[in-house]
Scaffold this motif. Structure first.
Motif, PDB file in Angstrom:
ATOM      1  N   ALA A  43     -47.494 -44.578  22.894  1.00 13.53           N
ATOM      2  CA  ALA A  43     -46.632 -43.833  22.056  1.00 13.53           C
ATOM      3  C   ALA A  43     -47.427 -42.655  21.867  1.00 13.53           C
ATOM      4  N   PHE A  44     -46.462 -41.563  21.874  1.00 15.18           N
ATOM      5  CA  PHE A  44     -46.922 -40.155  21.788  1.00 15.18           C
ATOM      6  C   PHE A  44     -46.016 -39.402  21.031  1.00 15.18           C
ATOM      7  N   VAL A  45     -46.078 -38.946  19.860  1.00 15.37           N
ATOM      8  CA  VAL A  45     -45.015 -38.351  19.053  1.00 15.37           C
ATOM      9  C   VAL A  45     -45.341 -36.944  18.553  1.00 15.37           C
ATOM     10  N   LEU A  46     -44.676 -36.115  18.981  1.00 13.29           N
ATOM     11  CA  LEU A  46     -45.064 -34.733  18.631  1.00 13.29           C
ATOM     12  C   LEU A  46     -44.058 -34.284  17.446  1.00 13.29           C
ATOM     13  N   ALA A  47     -44.740 -33.750  16.585  1.00 15.05           N
ATOM     14  CA  ALA A  47     -43.835 -33.002  15.340  1.00 15.05           C
ATOM     15  C   ALA A  47     -44.223 -31.501  15.371  1.00 15.05           C
ATOM     16  N   THR A  48     -43.468 -30.802  15.049  1.00 19.01           N
ATOM     17  CA  THR A  48     -43.516 -29.267  14.739  1.00 19.01           C
ATOM     18  C   THR A  48     -42.711 -28.771  13.570  1.00 19.01           C
ATOM     19  N   VAL A  49     -43.150 -27.713  13.004  1.00 16.35           N
ATOM     20  CA  VAL A  49     -42.573 -27.007  11.775  1.00 16.35           C
ATOM     21  C   VAL A  49     -42.635 -25.580  11.816  1.00 16.35           C
ATOM     22  N   CYS A  50     -41.342 -24.912  11.695  1.00 18.73           N
ATOM     23  CA  CYS A  50     -41.325 -23.642  11.825  1.00 18.73           C
ATOM     24  C   CYS A  50     -40.585 -23.083  10.197  1.00 18.73           C
ATOM     25  N   PHE A  51     -40.411 -22.064   9.774  1.00 22.51           N
ATOM     26  CA  PHE A  51     -39.675 -21.644   8.533  1.00 22.51           C
ATOM     27  C   PHE A  51     -39.269 -20.271   8.546  1.00 22.51           C
ATOM     28  N   VAL A 121     -40.288 -37.614  20.566  1.00 19.90           N
ATOM     29  CA  VAL A 121     -41.168 -38.850  21.270  1.00 19.90           C
ATOM     30  C   VAL A 121     -41.462 -38.415  22.757  1.00 19.90           C
ATOM     31  N   LEU A 122     -42.348 -38.121  22.760  1.00 20.21           N
ATOM     32  CA  LEU A 122     -42.881 -37.699  24.422  1.00 20.21           C
ATOM     33  C   LEU A 122     -43.364 -38.991  25.300  1.00 20.21           C
ATOM     34  N   SER A 123     -43.800 -39.996  24.592  1.00 14.91           N
ATOM     35  CA  SER A 123     -44.024 -41.219  25.505  1.00 14.91           C
ATOM     36  C   SER A 123     -43.749 -42.132  24.403  1.00 14.91           C
ATOM     37  N   ALA A 124     -43.204 -43.394  25.089  1.00 20.29           N
ATOM     38  CA  ALA A 124     -42.785 -44.426  24.242  1.00 20.29           C
ATOM     39  C   ALA A 124     -43.514 -45.644  24.689  1.00 20.29           C
ATOM     40  N   ASP A 125     -44.143 -46.492  23.726  1.00 22.77           N
ATOM     41  CA  ASP A 125     -44.591 -47.727  24.045  1.00 22.77           C
ATOM     42  C   ASP A 125     -43.544 -48.721  24.270  1.00 22.77           C
ATOM     43  N   LYS A 126     -43.805 -49.602  25.145  1.00 24.40           N
ATOM     44  CA  LYS A 126     -42.669 -50.697  25.305  1.00 24.40           C
ATOM     45  C   LYS A 126     -42.714 -51.874  24.471  1.00 24.40           C
ATOM     46  N   LYS A 127     -43.797 -51.887  23.509  1.00 28.74           N
ATOM     47  CA  LYS A 127     -43.962 -52.964  22.589  1.00 28.74           C
ATOM     48  C   LYS A 127     -43.654 -52.708  21.202  1.00 28.74           C
ATOM     49  N   PHE A 128     -43.306 -51.463  20.962  1.00 33.93           N
ATOM     50  CA  PHE A 128     -42.822 -51.087  19.447  1.00 33.93           C
ATOM     51  C   PHE A 128     -42.208 -49.891  19.402  1.00 33.93           C
ATOM     52  N   ALA A 129     -41.453 -49.801  18.241  1.00 30.44           N
ATOM     53  CA  ALA A 129     -40.665 -48.397  17.882  1.00 30.44           C
ATOM     54  C   ALA A 129     -41.595 -47.427  17.384  1.00 30.44           C
ATOM     55  N   PRO A 130     -41.386 -46.252  17.917  1.00 32.60           N
ATOM     56  CA  PRO A 130     -42.341 -44.906  17.441  1.00 32.60           C
ATOM     57  C   PRO A 130     -41.839 -44.266  16.358  1.00 32.60           C
ATOM     58  N   ASP A 131     -40.539 -44.378  15.834  1.00 34.04           N
ATOM     59  CA  ASP A 131     -39.800 -43.626  15.000  1.00 34.04           C
ATOM     60  C   ASP A 131     -40.637 -43.356  13.719  1.00 34.04           C
ATOM     61  N   VAL A 132     -41.260 -44.628  13.082  1.00 32.67           N
ATOM     62  CA  VAL A 132     -41.935 -44.482  11.759  1.00 32.67           C
ATOM     63  C   VAL A 132     -43.173 -43.570  11.770  1.00 32.67           C
ATOM     64  N   PHE A 133     -43.730 -43.322  13.004  1.00 29.05           N
ATOM     65  CA  PHE A 133     -44.954 -42.332  13.086  1.00 29.05           C
ATOM     66  C   PHE A 133     -44.473 -40.870  13.016  1.00 29.05           C
ATOM     67  N   GLY A 134     -43.252 -40.756  13.146  1.00 29.44           N
ATOM     68  CA  GLY A 134     -42.531 -39.358  13.066  1.00 29.44           C
ATOM     69  C   GLY A 134     -42.861 -38.975  11.697  1.00 29.44           C
ATOM     70  N   PRO A 169     -45.111 -54.022  13.743  1.00 36.98           N
ATOM     71  CA  PRO A 169     -44.607 -55.072  14.583  1.00 36.98           C
ATOM     72  C   PRO A 169     -44.069 -54.954  15.904  1.00 36.98           C
ATOM     73  N   SER A 170     -44.140 -55.526  16.888  1.00 40.57           N
ATOM     74  CA  SER A 170     -43.422 -55.287  18.133  1.00 40.57           C
ATOM     75  C   SER A 170     -41.873 -55.490  18.070  1.00 40.57           C
ATOM     76  N   TYR A 171     -41.298 -55.194  18.925  1.00 45.80           N
ATOM     77  CA  TYR A 171     -39.769 -55.272  19.237  1.00 45.80           C
ATOM     78  C   TYR A 171     -39.562 -56.868  19.020  1.00 45.80           C
ATOM     79  N   GLU A 172     -40.307 -57.571  19.815  1.00 45.38           N
ATOM     80  CA  GLU A 172     -39.930 -59.220  19.611  1.00 45.38           C
ATOM     81  C   GLU A 172     -40.189 -59.733  18.360  1.00 45.38           C
ATOM     82  N   GLN A 173     -41.141 -59.215  17.673  1.00 44.61           N
ATOM     83  CA  GLN A 173     -41.513 -59.693  16.156  1.00 44.61           C
ATOM     84  C   GLN A 173     -40.265 -59.381  15.267  1.00 44.61           C
TER      85      GLN A 173
END
Length: 732
Positions: A43-51, A121-134, A169-173
């Motif tokens: 998983a590869f999660v990119l965040a940016t902020v502008c104001f 989300v630039l790259s996803a891991d097949k085992k778990f959801a990346p959203d919370v690391f956002g 946890p993984s998607y399966e778990q």
């Protein structure tokens, strides 16, 4: 040393289970005010902020966007259009809300610049959801920027399987977990919790939250390490509405209106009385001569001081209400802190729908309907894991008239979030598809609102399911809880937990949490905390008080309808399930779908066949369903030795006649089996097209069916033959 444009600056966090999370900055999106990447597994999660520039205003215009692109999972988008653009999916909106809720309170109260956070989300891991690391990526990006930010925040997902508490946890778990929870917080405290469960206990919930917080502490420390080294200088905020005039306004507003305000808040008002009264008192404040002597009159009036006077009145209202609750245990509508507002329920209000209910709690009213459909009605969706479908959904609508406002109609993120919470609340008690092969859609129309309409949707949803005859495991109810503290700290000597909060108590309180569940346990949970240092003991007390409120509401539901109706609505489709050998699928479908289309046209049923041989029949009524099922059984039946059939002569050969005893299945009546005497010529006994009654003698090793007419001539009362009697067509 030569400057490298693509050299990242990194920090590593090791979660309690040994999993490494890498946080980096300085490589991607460097023209943003702040940018950060979180990496874990693939998983590869990119965040940016502008104001934007500083603006006058009384609210904080923060926008959070979350996007998952198909390329991140090595996939192409489904559908005709291969370009991802436009409105985000519901799942992306829900992920954006999870990021928004913990970072928003970390900005100063008087901060009004426009801020936009974008998480990709630039790259996803097949085992778990990346959203919370956002959450971690967004927090780090803001911490590295010029923006003021109180504390770094992070989030993790926690699953409970049996006695095991699993972080990330993984998607399966997650798919087999008793509890699926997202926990967000700072190094020192928890600030947000959201999740769904299968009737877990309050103790299990508390332990899952504390388990998640241990991992959050590690992530926040890694963020703080990068912020300390590489953050830009923070902007300086100019205090607003401070000075001699402000201080004079504070004392004068209290002098002018406090007694009348205090009396009004003690008058046991409901929303439709309270809001106009508060507006009347505010108008009285800004028209008072003592106030006008400070803010000016007519053209000479200072708009900033006028706004300041209104803000001071609002703060006085907030403080007075809070002190009334803390010191007297009394709320603005006269209730005790543990009291639920009056509840009324009506069932079956809408004659054309399959199940309906009106749930009224105080000034909140939800009209909820339940519609039952077929497999063809399932919701199709596409995620990073691929395409899928869901046979249960709950949709929540919040039209402007429910709060007496004029606004443009449209679907807000709030509506999607509230609908998702209500949907997962009821999921734990629904029957499994194998036992109840219907697609279920619940729609909650909020017609009046003051207090938690999402919890009213849960209660109304339960009632609509039971009214429709859906065999749910147990009724589910929900209650919204609040908290008032004296100084905004969890260790205050004076703290009051409130059951069934109103909209005003939500706005002026220190915590908003919603708990849904059955008598046995919790099915969903959502908590947003505005104070610091909330302890497990305080959360446990709040959950116990919520349980008492939930049980009270469940009692009202059971008074209205003790159990699901013992039959479905006659307007609902009749659903039948059956299974055939996979080798027979082609026989049921027919060439170009001719057979299945013919059955559907004749019976009015919809037939869905899976590759496994499972068949779902959706019939307009029970009679049509029975006819359709019998047709399929006859198409797929195998001849049984010793069974009598009524069939039609298809062809004649010198050695015998071929009789069709089942659709597409012939058997041979040998010339010696045509009669109990010697037959010289087959045509002496039968002709093509004749209907005859035959006995199945057996099936040879090659699958050829042997039939006999002669064998039945010795039976005095032959058994009722089996065959393709023309079925009576269903009534239109």
């Amino acid at each position: 040393m030569e400057y490298q444009m693509l050299a990242p600056k990194e920090a590593t966090a090791k979660l309690p289970d040994g999993t490494e999370v890498v946080l980096e900055t300085g490589r991607l999106a460097k023209q943003a005010s702040g940018s950060a990447v979180v990496k874990i597994g693939d998983a590869f999660v990119l965040a940016t902020v502008c104001f934007g520039p500083e603006k006058d205003g009384d609210f904080f215009p923060l926008t959070v966007e979350y996007r998952e692109k198909a390329y991140a999972a090595g996939r192409l988008p489904g559908g005709y259009n291969k370009r991802e653009a436009g409105r985000p999916s519901d799942e992306e909106i829900l992920s954006a809300r999870i990021i928004d809720r913990p970072i928003r309170p970390m900005f100063p109260e008087n901060f009004t610049r426009e801020v936009q956070v974008i998480v990709n989300v630039l790259s996803a891991d097949k085992k778990f959801a990346p959203d919370v690391f956002g959450v971690s990526a967004a927090s780090l990006a803001i911490g590295l920027s010029e923006l003021p930010f109180e504390e770094q925040v992070a989030a993790v997902r926690v699953a409970v399987i049996g006695d095991e508490y699993i972080v990330n946890p993984s998607y399966e778990q997650v798919s087999v977990a008793d509890l699926d929870l997202v926990v967000a917080g700072t190094e020192n405290s928890v600030c947000m919790v959201e999740g769904g469960a299968y009737e877990v206990s309050e103790d299990t919930m508390i332990k899952a939250i504390t388990t998640g917080h241990e991992a959050i502490k590690v992530l926040c420390k890694a963020q703080a390490e990068l912020v300390a080294k590489f953050a830009k200088p923070k902007m300086v905020l100019t205090p607003k509405n401070k000075g001699e005039a402000h201080e004079k306004l504070v004392s004068t507003v209290k002098e002018v209106i406090f007694d009348e305000l205090n009396e009004a808040l003690h008058a046991n008002m409901v929303k439709t009385q309270l809001y106009p009264k508060m507006a009347e008192l505010e108008a009285k404040v800004v028209a008072d001569p003592k106030i006008l002597s400070i803010i000016g009159e007519g053209d000479a009036q200072d708009p900033a001081l006028l706004a300041d006077a209104k803000a001071i009145f609002a703060e006085l209202e907030r403080t007075t209400m809070r002190m009334m609750i803390l010191n007297e245990g009394r709320r603005i509508d006269g209730r005790a802190t543990t009291e639920v507002r009056p509840i009324e329920i009506q069932l079956g209000l809408l004659p054309s729908v399959h199940g309906s209910a009106v749930f009224q709690r105080g000034e909140t009213q939800a009209l909820v309907s339940c519609t039952l459909g077929t497999k063809a009605d399932e919701q199709r969706y596409e995620t990073l894991q691929g395409e899928g479908s869901k046979s249960y959904m709950l949709h929540y609508n919040f039209p402007p008239f429910c709060v007496g406002e004029c606004k443009k109609l449209g679907m807000s993120r709030r509506e999607i979030g509230h609908g998702h919470l209500a949907e997962r609340s009821l999921k734990a008690v629904l029957p499994v598809t194998e036992d109840f092969p219907y697609t279920i859609r619940i729609v909650s129309e909020i017609l009046e609102s003051n207090g938690s309409s999402s919890m009213a949707s849960v209660c109304g949803g339960t009632l609509s399911l039971m009214d429709a005859g859906v065999p749910i495991k147990a009724p589910v109810a929900g209650v919204a809880m609040g908290l008032i503290s004296e100084t905004g700290h969890a260790d205050d000597a004076k703290i009051k937990i409130l059951t069934d909060i109103t909209g005003t108590e939500d706005h002026l309180g220190d915590m908003d949490f919603k708990v849904t569940g059955t008598e046995e346990g919790i099915t969903a949970f959502q908590m947003d905390i505005k104070i610091k240092g909330i302890t497990p003991e305080l959360m446990r007390s709040a959950l116990e008080q919520a349980r008492a409120g939930r049980l009270h509401i469940l009692g009202k539901i059971k008074e209205a309808i003790p159990a699901p109706r013992d039959h479905l609505s006659p307007k609902a489709p009749t659903m039948l399930k059956m299974r055939i050998p996979t080798s027979k699928i082609r026989d049921v479908i027919g060439s170009g779908g001719s057979v299945i289309k013919g059955m559907q046209a004749q019976t009015g049923c919809q037939i869905n066949i899976e590759e496994s041989g499972d068949i779902d029949i959706a019939a307009p009524n029970a009679k049509a369903g029975a006819i359709c099922r019998r047709m399929i059984e006859e198409l797929t039946a195998e001849p049984e030795p010793g069974r009598i059939y009524k069939g039609k002569v298809k062809t004649i050969q010198p050695f015998g006649a071929f009789v069709e005893i089942l659709p597409g299945r012939d058997g041979l009546v040998h010339i010696s089996e045509l009669a109990d005497y010697r037959v010289e010529k087959v045509e002496d006994i039968v002709h093509v097209g004749d209907e005859v009654t035959v006995l199945c003698l057996g099936i040879d090793p090659k699958g050829k069916v042997k039939l006999s007419i002669k064998a039945l001539q010795h039976q005095e009362k032959p058994a009722e033959p089996q065959g393709d009697d023309p079925a009576e067509p269903p009534q239109a």
